[in-house]
Design a protein around this motif. Structure first.
Motif, mmCIF file in Angstrom:
data_model
loop_
_atom_site.group_PDB
_atom_site.id
_atom_site.type_symbol
_atom_site.label_atom_id
_atom_site.label_comp_id
_atom_site.label_asym_id
_atom_site.label_seq_id
_atom_site.Cartn_x
_atom_site.Cartn_y
_atom_site.Cartn_z
ATOM 1 N N HIS A 1 20.189 78.894 57.069
ATOM 2 C CA HIS A 1 19.338 78.625 58.521
ATOM 3 C C HIS A 1 18.274 79.599 58.546
ATOM 4 C CE1 HIS A 1 21.970 75.751 60.200
ATOM 5 N NE2 HIS A 1 23.009 76.399 59.768
ATOM 6 N N LEU A 2 18.307 80.490 57.613
ATOM 7 C CA LEU A 2 17.273 81.839 57.557
ATOM 8 C C LEU A 2 16.346 81.641 56.432
ATOM 9 C CD1 LEU A 2 19.940 84.688 58.186
ATOM 10 C CD2 LEU A 2 18.379 83.781 59.988
ATOM 11 N N CYS A 3 16.756 81.001 55.637
ATOM 12 C CA CYS A 3 15.900 80.970 54.237
ATOM 13 C C CYS A 3 15.725 79.421 53.965
ATOM 14 C CB CYS A 3 16.738 81.573 53.201
ATOM 15 S SG CYS A 3 15.822 81.588 51.634
ATOM 16 N N THR A 4 14.469 79.159 53.605
ATOM 17 C CA THR A 4 14.028 77.720 53.186
ATOM 18 C C THR A 4 13.750 77.833 51.689
ATOM 19 O OG1 THR A 4 12.491 77.353 55.181
ATOM 20 C CG2 THR A 4 12.300 76.063 53.249
ATOM 21 N N PRO A 5 14.729 77.029 51.023
ATOM 22 C CA PRO A 5 14.479 77.107 49.460
ATOM 23 C C PRO A 5 13.476 76.180 48.918
ATOM 24 C CG PRO A 5 16.276 75.681 50.199
ATOM 25 C CD PRO A 5 15.819 76.222 51.309
ATOM 26 N N VAL A 6 12.708 76.365 47.993
ATOM 27 C CA VAL A 6 11.892 75.368 47.077
ATOM 28 C C VAL A 6 12.691 74.275 46.631
ATOM 29 C CG1 VAL A 6 10.192 77.317 46.842
ATOM 30 C CG2 VAL A 6 11.894 76.933 45.008
ATOM 31 N N TRP A 7 12.145 73.261 46.233
ATOM 32 C CA TRP A 7 12.717 72.043 45.667
ATOM 33 C C TRP A 7 13.359 72.276 44.418
ATOM 34 C CZ3 TRP A 7 14.713 67.608 46.541
ATOM 35 C CH2 TRP A 7 14.718 66.666 45.520
ATOM 36 N N ASP A 8 12.640 72.747 43.660
ATOM 37 C CA ASP A 8 13.430 72.821 42.305
ATOM 38 C C ASP A 8 12.695 74.101 41.514
ATOM 39 O OD1 ASP A 8 15.055 72.688 39.860
ATOM 40 O OD2 ASP A 8 13.701 70.928 39.232
ATOM 41 N N ILE A 9 13.466 75.042 40.743
ATOM 42 C CA ILE A 9 13.123 75.992 40.123
ATOM 43 C C ILE A 9 13.852 75.795 38.396
ATOM 44 C CG2 ILE A 9 13.196 78.553 39.701
ATOM 45 C CD1 ILE A 9 12.997 79.072 42.379
ATOM 46 N N ILE A 10 13.057 76.141 37.561
ATOM 47 C CA ILE A 10 13.630 76.103 36.118
ATOM 48 C C ILE A 10 13.128 77.640 35.753
ATOM 49 C CG2 ILE A 10 13.339 75.030 33.966
ATOM 50 C CD1 ILE A 10 12.186 72.408 35.328
ATOM 51 N N VAL A 11 14.132 78.172 35.305
ATOM 52 C CA VAL A 11 14.100 79.426 34.599
ATOM 53 C C VAL A 11 14.205 79.335 33.168
ATOM 54 C CG1 VAL A 11 14.905 81.917 34.248
ATOM 55 C CG2 VAL A 11 14.979 80.502 36.869
ATOM 56 N N CYS A 12 13.343 80.106 32.440
ATOM 57 C CA CYS A 12 12.986 79.812 31.118
ATOM 58 C C CYS A 12 13.405 81.382 30.250
ATOM 59 C CB CYS A 12 11.984 79.190 30.355
ATOM 60 S SG CYS A 12 11.481 77.724 30.979
ATOM 61 N N ASP A 13 14.209 81.562 29.485
ATOM 62 C CA ASP A 13 14.057 82.958 28.610
ATOM 63 C C ASP A 13 13.430 82.422 27.182
ATOM 64 O OD1 ASP A 13 16.005 81.651 27.187
ATOM 65 O OD2 ASP A 13 17.747 82.924 27.654
#
Length: 419
Positions: free
Chosen positions: A211-223
């Motif tokens: 309710h306090l935070c709007t997430p983005v649709w998708d995140i891909i993290v790479c190392d």
């Protein structure tokens, strides 16, 4: 800014024996002055504080003092250079605390990375109103920060949260420029360390109230080995990467950074120089945002990213537009937290800081999604928002109207520490 900057900096540090010092707030010119500031008068103050430690905020330097703690194991651009090597960097950060927020900060650099940093920090905590963890390698930095959240004072690992706050503000304004919906973004983060984790966590609202935070649709993290996904067995022993693998990458893509960038809206680099090509930027969605933050050499140079189709480009450098620099966040965050005498720094305080930072740019443009790092309005805007969020979240000992605004930094920000 060429190589001569290094020689010039060496000369400056040698001339001044560093960049900070201690200056008394009151004069000691008479025997009476000595009696007030030291013995016998100080005994009365010590008795009061011993009986009620919260009075340290009223009678001592605690109210406006931050420890910058590092073991030198992950210094930006320099790697593991140890406690001695970290001193000039932490001393520089202390100078920024003072210059931008009027905060007295002091570098605490540990020589032995194998020692119990949590216990050591607990032992020095009485002096300080806040702890800024800095340049401590992952995954140790996560455990240290988590273990210190019960100290009763703000403890923040700036490499994670300061970076996350500034990146979030930059993306909010980039969306304003491009007419994109923040919640619809597909983002690729290059870097699975502290900064990458902090950015991904804030953008996905990981562990936060939705309710306090709007997430983005998708995140891909790479190392360095490719995308973080559920099938990677090597992540079982790396808790923060394991969490990201299960909370991001909704399509469970197993591939390289180049694979992840195909069709992505945003690239955020907190990793290594020169690892992104023009072809990779060209494979992204229309009008992509590229924040290549590796220093001093970014993942891709701004002109190359722009030529490949990037609509908004930012780096960590001061000689290009859209500098993504933690100095836009940490002075105001700690200023607001200290003024509130906050017991901790919450996710709500970080989100409030990002919103306030973004709002300081009245008319965002492709080359101006963040304020200039020397913009003196920023600290005050961020501090006020953080202070209010601390009050609303119930972790403030002081409300804004209780802060003595008659003193302060003498610049745009007029707040000050408690009397």
């Amino acid at each position: 800014m060429g190589r001569d900057i290094y020689a010039e900096s060496l000369a400056l540090h040698e001339r001044h024996h560093g960049k900070i010092g201690i200056r008394g707030k009151v004069a000691v010119r008479t025997a009476h002055d000595l009696g007030l500031t030291y013995t016998p008068g100080v005994a009365g103050v010590s008795r009061q504080v011993a009986a009620d430690p919260d009075l340290a905020y009223r009678y001592t330097l605690k109210a406006n003092t931050v420890a910058i703690v590092s073991d030198g194991s992950a210094v930006l651009g320099l790697g593991d250079i140890g406690g001695y090597g970290a001193i000039p960097v932490m001393e520089g950060k202390a100078l920024l605390f003072k210059e931008f927020a009027g905060i007295d900060a002091f570098p605490i650099c540990f020589a032995d990375k194998g020692q119990d940093l949590v216990g050591q920090i607990r032992n020095i905590a009485p002096v300080f109103g806040g702890i800024n963890l800095e340049d401590i390698a992952a995954p140790r930095c996560f455990a240290i920060e988590e273990a210190l959240q019960d100290l009763g004072i703000p403890v923040m690992h700036d490499d994670q949260h300061g970076t996350g706050v500034v990146v979030l503000a930059a993306l909010v304004n980039a969306c304003r420029v491009l007419g994109k919906d923040f919640a619809d973004l597909t983002i690729v983060v290059s870097g699975g360390g502290a900064a990458g984790y902090g950015v991904a966590r804030l953008l996905t609202c990981l562990g936060m109230d939705r309710h306090l935070c709007t997430p983005v649709w998708d995140i891909i993290v790479c190392d360095s080995k490719g995308t973080l996904h559920r099938g990677r067995q090597d992540l079982l022993t790396v808790p923060h990467k394991y969490i990201l693998a299960h909370e991001t990458n909704r399509h469970d893509l197993d591939g390289t950074l180049a694979d992840a960038l195909v069709g992505a809206d945003v690239f955020i680099g907190v990793s290594a120089p020169g690892i992104v090509t023009a072809e990779m930027v060209g494979s992204m969605h229309d009008d992509p945002v590229v924040l290549a933050l590796a220093n001093p050499v970014p993942e891709i140079m701004p002109d190359e990213a722009s030529a490949a189709g990037a609509a908004v480009v930012g780096t960590g450098r001061s000689d290009f537009p859209n500098q993504v620099n933690n100095v836009l966040a940490f002075p105001g965050i700690f200023r607001g937290a200290l003024d509130a005498a906050a017991s901790r720094i919450t996710d709500e305080m970080k989100l409030a800081a990002a919103a306030a930072l973004a709002a300081t740019v009245d008319d965002p443009r492709p080359d101006h999604i963040l304020p200039d790092v020397l913009d003196r309005r920023v600290t005050g805007a961020v501090a006020a928002a953080v202070h209010e969020a601390a009050v609303q979240g119930g972790c403030a000992r002081r409300h804004p109207e209780e802060v003595d605004s008659s003193a302060g930094t003498g610049r745009e920000y007029r707040g000050t520490h408690p009397p």
